[in-house]
Each structure stands twice: as C-alpha cells, then as structure tokens.
Design a protein around this motif. Sequence first.
Motif, PDB file in Angstrom:
ATOM      1  N   LEU A  18      38.615  -0.205  14.434  1.00  0.00           N
ATOM      2  CA  LEU A  18      39.379   0.456  15.486  1.00  0.00           C
ATOM      3  C   LEU A  18      38.616   0.472  16.807  1.00  0.00           C
ATOM      4  N   LYS A  19      37.324   0.725  16.741  1.00  0.00           N
ATOM      5  CA  LYS A  19      36.526   0.814  17.973  1.00  0.00           C
ATOM      6  C   LYS A  19      36.478  -0.510  18.729  1.00  0.00           C
ATOM      7  N   ASP A  20      36.745  -1.626  18.038  1.00  0.00           N
ATOM      8  CA  ASP A  20      36.659  -2.939  18.677  1.00  0.00           C
ATOM      9  C   ASP A  20      37.910  -3.313  19.460  1.00  0.00           C
ATOM     10  N   ILE A  21      38.976  -2.514  19.323  1.00  0.00           N
ATOM     11  CA  ILE A  21      40.203  -2.834  20.068  1.00  0.00           C
ATOM     12  C   ILE A  21      40.508  -1.774  21.123  1.00  0.00           C
ATOM     13  N   VAL A  22      39.550  -0.887  21.373  1.00  0.00           N
ATOM     14  CA  VAL A  22      39.705   0.095  22.448  1.00  0.00           C
ATOM     15  C   VAL A  22      39.624  -0.614  23.799  1.00  0.00           C
ATOM     16  N   VAL A  23      40.559  -0.303  24.692  1.00  0.00           N
ATOM     17  CA  VAL A  23      40.573  -0.899  26.037  1.00  0.00           C
ATOM     18  C   VAL A  23      40.761   0.211  27.069  1.00  0.00           C
ATOM     19  N   PRO A  24      40.329  -0.029  28.313  1.00  0.00           N
ATOM     20  CA  PRO A  24      40.511   0.995  29.355  1.00  0.00           C
ATOM     21  C   PRO A  24      41.987   1.180  29.689  1.00  0.00           C
ATOM     22  N   ALA A  25      42.413   2.421  29.840  1.00  0.00           N
ATOM     23  CA  ALA A  25      43.770   2.686  30.319  1.00  0.00           C
ATOM     24  C   ALA A  25      43.870   2.289  31.781  1.00  0.00           C
ATOM     25  N   ARG A  26      45.075   1.938  32.211  1.00  0.00           N
ATOM     26  CA  ARG A  26      45.242   1.430  33.570  1.00  0.00           C
ATOM     27  C   ARG A  26      46.698   1.584  34.004  1.00  0.00           C
ATOM     28  N   TYR A  27      46.978   1.303  35.264  1.00  0.00           N
ATOM     29  CA  TYR A  27      48.351   1.279  35.750  1.00  0.00           C
ATOM     30  C   TYR A  27      48.451   0.196  36.812  1.00  0.00           C
ATOM     31  N   GLN A  28      49.651  -0.367  36.940  1.00  0.00           N
ATOM     32  CA  GLN A  28      49.843  -1.520  37.821  1.00  0.00           C
ATOM     33  C   GLN A  28      49.993  -1.068  39.264  1.00  0.00           C
ATOM     34  N   VAL A  29      49.249  -1.714  40.153  1.00  0.00           N
ATOM     35  CA  VAL A  29      49.303  -1.365  41.579  1.00  0.00           C
ATOM     36  C   VAL A  29      49.765  -2.536  42.442  1.00  0.00           C
ATOM     37  N   ASP A  30      49.731  -3.770  41.914  1.00  0.00           N
ATOM     38  CA  ASP A  30      50.141  -4.960  42.669  1.00  0.00           C
ATOM     39  C   ASP A  30      50.983  -5.861  41.779  1.00  0.00           C
ATOM     40  N   ASP A  31      51.697  -6.779  42.412  1.00  0.00           N
ATOM     41  CA  ASP A  31      52.414  -7.795  41.650  1.00  0.00           C
ATOM     42  C   ASP A  31      51.407  -8.706  40.956  1.00  0.00           C
ATOM     43  N   ILE A  32      51.767  -9.166  39.781  1.00  0.00           N
ATOM     44  CA  ILE A  32      50.879 -10.052  39.035  1.00  0.00           C
ATOM     45  C   ILE A  32      50.981 -11.464  39.607  1.00  0.00           C
ATOM     46  N   ASP A  33      49.851 -12.027  39.967  1.00  0.00           N
ATOM     47  CA  ASP A  33      49.784 -13.386  40.489  1.00  0.00           C
ATOM     48  C   ASP A  33      49.793 -14.356  39.303  1.00  0.00           C
ATOM     49  N   PRO A  34      50.846 -15.181  39.169  1.00  0.00           N
ATOM     50  CA  PRO A  34      50.921 -16.087  38.014  1.00  0.00           C
ATOM     51  C   PRO A  34      49.769 -17.085  37.961  1.00  0.00           C
ATOM     52  N   GLU A  35      49.103 -17.296  39.075  1.00  0.00           N
ATOM     53  CA  GLU A  35      47.990 -18.245  39.099  1.00  0.00           C
ATOM     54  C   GLU A  35      46.631 -17.556  39.064  1.00  0.00           C
ATOM     55  N   GLY A  36      46.652 -16.219  39.064  1.00  0.00           N
ATOM     56  CA  GLY A  36      45.393 -15.481  39.077  1.00  0.00           C
ATOM     57  C   GLY A  36      45.176 -14.727  37.779  1.00  0.00           C
ATOM     58  N   ASP A  37      44.220 -13.835  37.790  1.00  0.00           N
ATOM     59  CA  ASP A  37      43.919 -12.998  36.630  1.00  0.00           C
ATOM     60  C   ASP A  37      44.886 -11.821  36.635  1.00  0.00           C
ATOM     61  N   PRO A  38      45.730 -11.679  35.594  1.00  0.00           N
ATOM     62  CA  PRO A  38      46.702 -10.579  35.602  1.00  0.00           C
ATOM     63  C   PRO A  38      46.052  -9.206  35.633  1.00  0.00           C
ATOM     64  N   ASP A  39      44.818  -9.093  35.146  1.00  0.00           N
ATOM     65  CA  ASP A  39      44.130  -7.797  35.164  1.00  0.00           C
ATOM     66  C   ASP A  39      43.865  -7.310  36.581  1.00  0.00           C
ATOM     67  N   ASP A  40      43.863  -8.234  37.558  1.00  0.00           N
ATOM     68  CA  ASP A  40      43.596  -7.857  38.942  1.00  0.00           C
ATOM     69  C   ASP A  40      44.717  -7.004  39.534  1.00  0.00           C
ATOM     70  N   ALA A  41      45.876  -6.999  38.877  1.00  0.00           N
ATOM     71  CA  ALA A  41      47.012  -6.229  39.386  1.00  0.00           C
ATOM     72  C   ALA A  41      46.959  -4.762  38.973  1.00  0.00           C
ATOM     73  N   TYR A  42      45.925  -4.395  38.209  1.00  0.00           N
ATOM     74  CA  TYR A  42      45.857  -3.042  37.650  1.00  0.00           C
ATOM     75  C   TYR A  42      44.676  -2.249  38.201  1.00  0.00           C
ATOM     76  N   GLU A  43      44.875  -0.938  38.267  1.00  0.00           N
ATOM     77  CA  GLU A  43      43.828   0.009  38.611  1.00  0.00           C
ATOM     78  C   GLU A  43      43.444   0.745  37.325  1.00  0.00           C
ATOM     79  N   LEU A  44      42.154   0.809  37.023  1.00  0.00           N
ATOM     80  CA  LEU A  44      41.709   1.509  35.824  1.00  0.00           C
ATOM     81  C   LEU A  44      41.798   3.017  36.035  1.00  0.00           C
ATOM     82  N   ILE A  45      42.047   3.744  34.935  1.00  0.00           N
ATOM     83  CA  ILE A  45      42.061   5.204  34.957  1.00  0.00           C
ATOM     84  C   ILE A  45      40.716   5.672  34.415  1.00  0.00           C
TER      85      ILE A  45
END
Length: 304
Positions: free
Chosen positions: A83-110
């Motif tokens: 279970l500990k190996d699938i823990v990920v940071p919570a986040r929320y979307q702040v920008d549109d996802i760039d199909p050519e970029g890293d989708p994680d860049d569209a999110y702000e971590l909590i």
Amino acid sequence: MANTAAAQRVLDKTRVLVFALKAGGTAKTSSCTSIAAILAQRGYRTLVIDLDPQCNSSQVLGYSAFREGQLGITQAMKEKVQLKDIVVPARYQVDDIDPEGDPDDAYELIENLFIVPGDIEDPEIDDAEQILNSPTGADAYWIRDALASMDGQWDAVLIDCPATYGRSTVTAFVALDKTVDGEVIPPVLCTFKEAGALVRLEKKLQEVRDLRKYLIKGIEPRMKRVLACSAPTPSFGRAEHRKTLQELQDAYGDILLPLVHWSGEMPKIYRDDCPVPIIAPNSTPAQDYRKVASALGFHELPPA
C-alpha cells in the motif's frame, strides 16, 4: 504468520477515521476529502485511502485519470504491491493539460495531503470484493498491516468506504483495534431519514467486534460520533428536513459533530476535481468542516 505479526504491531502515532454508512450519496466523499484538506492545511500529514469503486475521492484529489504505468488500490488488494508504494501526493488542476507536455504540470500539489487512489478505468475496480475473497487476494488485515508498517509517517489516515458493509469496508473496520486512536464516522444527510442506517451501522460494528477471530486480536471499531450533512438553513430545507435533523439531535445529540449545512458549492468538487476548502475556502461548508475538524481535536499546529 503475517497475521501474528500484525497482532503484535502497535499503531500509536496515527489517528484513523473511517467514513462509512450503508447508504449512497450521504456525503462520505465530500466529508472525507474536505476534512482531509483542512487537516493538511493545519499542518497534519494526512493520508486518504479510497476504497470506493466509484473512485470519487481519487477524482476530487487529482486522479480522475492515471498516468501510464501508475498503480492503484486493486494492485494492493491483489498483493502485487504494498500500500505504501502506491501513495501519491494529492493535487488539483490549475491549468489545461498540454497534450505535448507533462500532464502533471497542470496540477498544483496540496501540501501535507496524500492519497492511495483507485483507478476508475481499472477493469477490476468493481471486483474488489471478489479480489479480497480470493485465496490470492489480501486478507482481512491488509489495511491494518499496511498502516502499522507506516506508523509515524502520518498524523491522520482517512478512509473513504463504499456504501456497503462488504469485505472492503470490513477491512477498514478491522484497522481499528485497541492500539489505534480511531473511529467510524458516518456522514448522514438531513434530507433523508437515516436513523435506521445508523442503527444498522452500530449493529454491523458490534458483529465485527463479537467475531472471535477479531475479538482475540482486540479489533474494536466503534461509532463515536455522527456527522450531520446538508443541514437545513434559513433559505434551504422543508419541514421534513428539519424534522430529520431534530430526530438526529434527539437520538445522537451527545455525539453529534458540528452541523455541515447545505450549500450549492458542494457539487463543484466533482466538476472541478478539487476539495471544497480549496475551491471555496470561504463557503459555508468549508467553514462548517473546519468546526468539525476542531471538534475532532485537529487544531491548527504551530509552525515547525
């Protein structure tokens, strides 16, 4: 052998809150994610475990879609990963996802908030009960074992359960033994007569406590408090809503948490994939959930 080891472990540094009630649409996810976000904002390292196959907590906390190769909770149920190996940071979307970029860049971590997410696109997400009942699946102590192995890593763990008392929910109940500072919190809508659902929950918890295999391990899940949601306001609520609230106050007044009043802000958490204390920090439910967090003993932590 694993179960014997689990019985000897002590989970004494983590508070565990299990959000459960055998009724759909009772604000389990909105309560779980709202309180989790508030605890994180107050400085508590907080983990959400999304046991619901609808994966709503995962959606609200930034994982409506998984990136390629990301693992979800069913892999832990099948004991393919810890279970500990699938823990990920919570986040929320702040920008549109760039199909050519890293989708994680569209999110702000909590900050301080993490989640064990479920993947709504996983073809096995609806088969959690079968996985846990399979000889190759995890046993009843899988959450208890996993939390014990992470003791000290989290100040609080919040578990969002399905609207059933099947194997998944029972494994969350089993995580609450005598060594754990924890409880089952049922969110109840004032818009329906839910007193019967609370009685059935208490009966189920007693059944779990009475089973010999759990009794000898000190498993003691209890409903210590009740959370009333969608409470009527001067501008919302008919006579039946106020009657239901009065019935809850009469039956559970001594353990009733501060009321969470109805607000049109709540549905936005699913549209915008963001918990209400972040998307609408000054809204009535955000303020109400802060009172709930304080009533649960989670006050603002001093700066480190």
